[in-house]
Design a protein around this motif. Structure first.
Motif, mmCIF file in Angstrom:
data_model
loop_
_atom_site.group_PDB
_atom_site.id
_atom_site.type_symbol
_atom_site.label_atom_id
_atom_site.label_comp_id
_atom_site.label_asym_id
_atom_site.label_seq_id
_atom_site.Cartn_x
_atom_site.Cartn_y
_atom_site.Cartn_z
ATOM 1 N N VAL A 41 0.846 -1.204 0.000
ATOM 2 C CA VAL A 41 0.000 0.000 0.000
ATOM 3 C C VAL A 41 0.874 1.245 0.000
ATOM 4 C CG1 VAL A 41 -1.675 1.329 1.330
ATOM 5 C CG2 VAL A 41 -1.962 -1.146 1.085
ATOM 6 N N MET A 42 1.931 1.248 0.815
ATOM 7 C CA MET A 42 2.844 2.391 0.862
ATOM 8 C C MET A 42 3.489 2.645 -0.495
ATOM 9 S SD MET A 42 4.943 2.066 4.432
ATOM 10 C CE MET A 42 4.143 2.128 6.040
ATOM 11 N N LYS A 43 3.764 1.575 -1.212
ATOM 12 C CA LYS A 43 4.410 1.715 -2.516
ATOM 13 C C LYS A 43 3.573 2.569 -3.456
ATOM 14 C CE LYS A 43 6.286 -1.056 -6.328
ATOM 15 N NZ LYS A 43 6.460 -2.437 -6.861
ATOM 16 N N GLY A 44 2.255 2.535 -3.275
ATOM 17 C CA GLY A 44 1.373 3.321 -4.133
ATOM 18 C C GLY A 44 1.539 4.821 -3.969
ATOM 19 N N TYR A 45 2.027 5.248 -2.813
ATOM 20 C CA TYR A 45 2.274 6.676 -2.621
ATOM 21 C C TYR A 45 3.722 6.895 -2.165
ATOM 22 C CZ TYR A 45 1.008 5.492 2.264
ATOM 23 O OH TYR A 45 0.919 4.918 3.515
ATOM 24 N N GLY A 46 4.616 6.160 -2.832
ATOM 25 C CA GLY A 46 6.019 6.196 -2.459
ATOM 26 C C GLY A 46 6.655 7.568 -2.560
ATOM 27 N N TRP A 47 6.328 8.320 -3.631
ATOM 28 C CA TRP A 47 6.935 9.635 -3.787
ATOM 29 C C TRP A 47 6.458 10.598 -2.701
ATOM 30 C CZ3 TRP A 47 11.198 10.550 -6.027
ATOM 31 C CH2 TRP A 47 11.606 9.810 -7.128
ATOM 32 N N THR A 48 5.219 10.439 -2.270
ATOM 33 C CA THR A 48 4.730 11.270 -1.167
ATOM 34 C C THR A 48 5.515 10.974 0.100
ATOM 35 O OG1 THR A 48 2.503 11.291 -2.124
ATOM 36 C CG2 THR A 48 2.705 11.861 0.211
ATOM 37 N N ILE A 49 5.800 9.701 0.335
ATOM 38 C CA ILE A 49 6.587 9.309 1.497
ATOM 39 C C ILE A 49 7.977 9.932 1.442
ATOM 40 C CG2 ILE A 49 7.745 7.346 2.588
ATOM 41 C CD1 ILE A 49 5.289 5.665 1.950
ATOM 42 N N VAL A 50 8.601 9.865 0.266
ATOM 43 C CA VAL A 50 9.946 10.422 0.122
ATOM 44 C C VAL A 50 9.939 11.925 0.353
ATOM 45 C CG1 VAL A 50 11.821 10.842 -1.504
ATOM 46 C CG2 VAL A 50 10.731 8.594 -1.418
ATOM 47 N N MET A 51 8.965 12.616 -0.237
ATOM 48 C CA MET A 51 8.922 14.074 -0.114
ATOM 49 C C MET A 51 8.618 14.513 1.303
ATOM 50 S SD MET A 51 9.900 15.162 -2.943
ATOM 51 C CE MET A 51 9.655 16.892 -2.583
ATOM 52 N N TYR A 52 7.720 13.790 1.968
ATOM 53 C CA TYR A 52 7.363 14.174 3.341
ATOM 54 C C TYR A 52 8.429 13.717 4.339
ATOM 55 C CZ TYR A 52 4.903 14.480 7.791
ATOM 56 O OH TYR A 52 4.555 14.779 9.089
ATOM 57 N N GLY A 53 8.860 12.463 4.209
ATOM 58 C CA GLY A 53 9.774 11.905 5.194
ATOM 59 C C GLY A 53 11.203 12.365 5.042
ATOM 60 N N VAL A 54 11.606 12.743 3.820
ATOM 61 C CA VAL A 54 12.987 13.152 3.579
ATOM 62 C C VAL A 54 13.059 14.602 3.104
ATOM 63 C CG1 VAL A 54 15.098 12.670 2.292
ATOM 64 C CG2 VAL A 54 13.624 10.774 3.008
ATOM 65 N N GLY A 55 12.207 14.960 2.145
ATOM 66 C CA GLY A 55 12.275 16.303 1.572
ATOM 67 C C GLY A 55 12.048 17.407 2.583
ATOM 68 N N GLN A 56 11.052 17.218 3.469
ATOM 69 C CA GLN A 56 10.759 18.257 4.451
ATOM 70 C C GLN A 56 11.905 18.485 5.435
ATOM 71 O OE1 GLN A 56 7.093 17.607 6.589
ATOM 72 N NE2 GLN A 56 7.099 19.624 7.511
ATOM 73 N N PRO A 57 12.441 17.431 6.064
ATOM 74 C CA PRO A 57 13.577 17.687 6.970
ATOM 75 C C PRO A 57 14.821 18.198 6.256
ATOM 76 C CG PRO A 57 13.140 15.335 6.762
ATOM 77 C CD PRO A 57 11.976 16.034 6.164
ATOM 78 N N VAL A 58 15.033 17.792 4.996
ATOM 79 C CA VAL A 58 16.169 18.322 4.250
ATOM 80 C C VAL A 58 15.982 19.819 4.019
ATOM 81 C CG1 VAL A 58 17.298 18.334 1.985
ATOM 82 C CG2 VAL A 58 16.868 16.174 3.156
ATOM 83 N N ALA A 59 14.734 20.239 3.749
ATOM 84 C CA ALA A 59 14.457 21.672 3.591
ATOM 85 C C ALA A 59 14.756 22.414 4.891
ATOM 86 C CB ALA A 59 13.003 21.880 3.171
#
Length: 285
Positions: A41-59
Motif C-alpha cells: 500500500v505504501m508503494k502506491g504513494y512512495g513519492w509522497t513518502i519520500v517528499m514528506y519523510g525526507v524532503g521536508q527535513p532536508v528543507a
C-alpha cells in the motif's frame, strides 16, 4: 535435462497450498504477511513518502543549518558545544522526522483499519490474530523509519553534518525514537471509535510542542524551567541527545546516555503491550 522434460516442467500447473498448510503458514508468519500488505500500500504513494519523510527535513536542514547557521556561527558557536549550528541541529531533525512520520502512520491508518475501510477485519477472518496484524503494521512502519532515516542521514553526511565515525547509529536511534512515540499513540488510536479531531489535536498540542521544546534548535538548558520539562519527557529530546553523542561525540554523563536508551525502550515496550491489548479488545467485539 532433456528438451521434453524441460517442456513438461514448464507446463506443470501451479498448485496452491491446501487450506491446512496455508493456515499453518499464516499462524506462523502472519505478522510478516500483513507487513507485506502494508508495504505494498505504501508503494502506491512512495513519492509522497519520500517528499514528506525526507524532503521536508532536508528543507529544514538547508534553511536552518545552512542559511541561519551563517549568522549563528558568527556569534555563538560556543553555545552549541563547540560545533557548528549545522552539526548541532542535524541529529535533531533526523529524530524529529521519524517522530512526525510516526504521528501520521500510527493514527489515521489505524483508524482506517478499524473504522473507515475496516482493512484489519479481512486478515482477521483468516488465521491471523489481532496481535499479528498489529505487529505487521508496526514492522512495515519500522522499515519506513529505517529507510527514510538512512536516506536522510546520507544527505546529512553529504552536508558534512555528521563528523563522527558512529554517526550512522543515528539511523537506529531515529527508528527507536519513532517507535517510542508511535506505539503508545497507536494504542490510543486503536481505542478511538469516532474521529472528532483527536488526531489533529495530537499534532497541534503534542507533536509540535515536542518538536519546538526538545532541544531541537537550541540546547534544552537554555529554556526556562516552566517549559524545560517538556523536553525531559519527550522522545525527541532523548533521541536527539543520543544522536548528538553518536554524530559528533557530544559530551554527557554515561548514566544520562543510558537513561535516554532506557526511556525510549521503555516507552516502546509499554506502547506495544497496550497496542496488543487494544487490538484484541477491538477485534473481539
Amino acid at each position: 535435462m532433456t528438451e521434453k522434460a524441460a517442456l513438461t516442467a514448464q507446463a506443470a500447473p501451479l498448485r496452491a497450498h491446501s487450506p491446512a498448510v496455508a493456515a499453518a503458514k499464516a499462524r506462523k508468519w502472519g505478522a510478516f504477511y500483513y507487513a507485506e500488505q502494508v508495504l505494498r500500500v505504501m508503494k502506491g504513494y512512495g513519492w509522497t513518502i519520500v517528499m514528506y519523510g525526507v524532503g521536508q527535513p532536508v528543507a529544514y536542514l538547508f534553511a536552518m543549518g545552512v542559511g541561519l547557521a551563517t549568522l549563528v556561527d558568527t556569534n555563538s558557536t560556543a553555545a552549541f558545544g563547540g560545533v557548528s549550528y549545522l552539526v548541532f541541529i542535524a541529529p535533531a531533525l533526523l529524530i524529529s522526522a521519524a517522530v512526525m512520520t510516526a504521528a501520521n502512520e500510527f493514527t489515521f491508518p489505524v483508524m482506517d483499519g478499524f473504522k473507515w475501510r475496516r482493512v484489519y477485519y479481512g486478515p482477521h477472518a483468516s488465521p491471523l490474530t489481532p496481535e499479528q496484524i498489529a505487529a505487521g503494521h508496526i514492522i512495515a512502519v519500522t522499515l519506513r523509519f529505517a529507510l527514510q532515516s538512512a536516506i536522510y542521514f546520507a544527505v546529512v553526511a553529504l552536508f558534512g553534518a555528521s563528523p563522527g565515525g558512529w554517526g550512522w547509529v543515528s539511523i537506529l536511534v531515529a527508528t527507536l525514537a519513532g517507535l517510542s512515540f508511535g506505539l503508545p499513540l497507536m494504542a490510543y488510536a486503536a481505542s478511538v471509535k469516532e474521529d472528532k479531531g483527536q488526531f489533529a489535536m495530537v499534532m497541534r498540542f503534542i507533536v509540535m510542542p515536542l518538536f519546538l521544546f526538545s532541544g531541537t534548535f537550541f540546547p534544552l538548558d537554555t529554556l526556562p524551567l516552566s517549559v524545560r520539562w517538556i523536553g525531559w519527557i519527550s522522545p525527541i529530546w532523548h533521541g536527539t541527545e543520543l544522536g548528538r553523542v553518536f554524530s559528533y561525540g557530544y559530551q554527557e554523563a554515561p548514566l544520562l546516555t543510558v537513561t535516554h536508551i532506557v526511556f525510549l525502550l521503555g516507552l516502546a515496550v509499554v506502547g506495544w503491550i497496550l497496542t496488543k491489548r487494544q487490538f484484541v479488545k477491538r477485534m473481539a467485539g
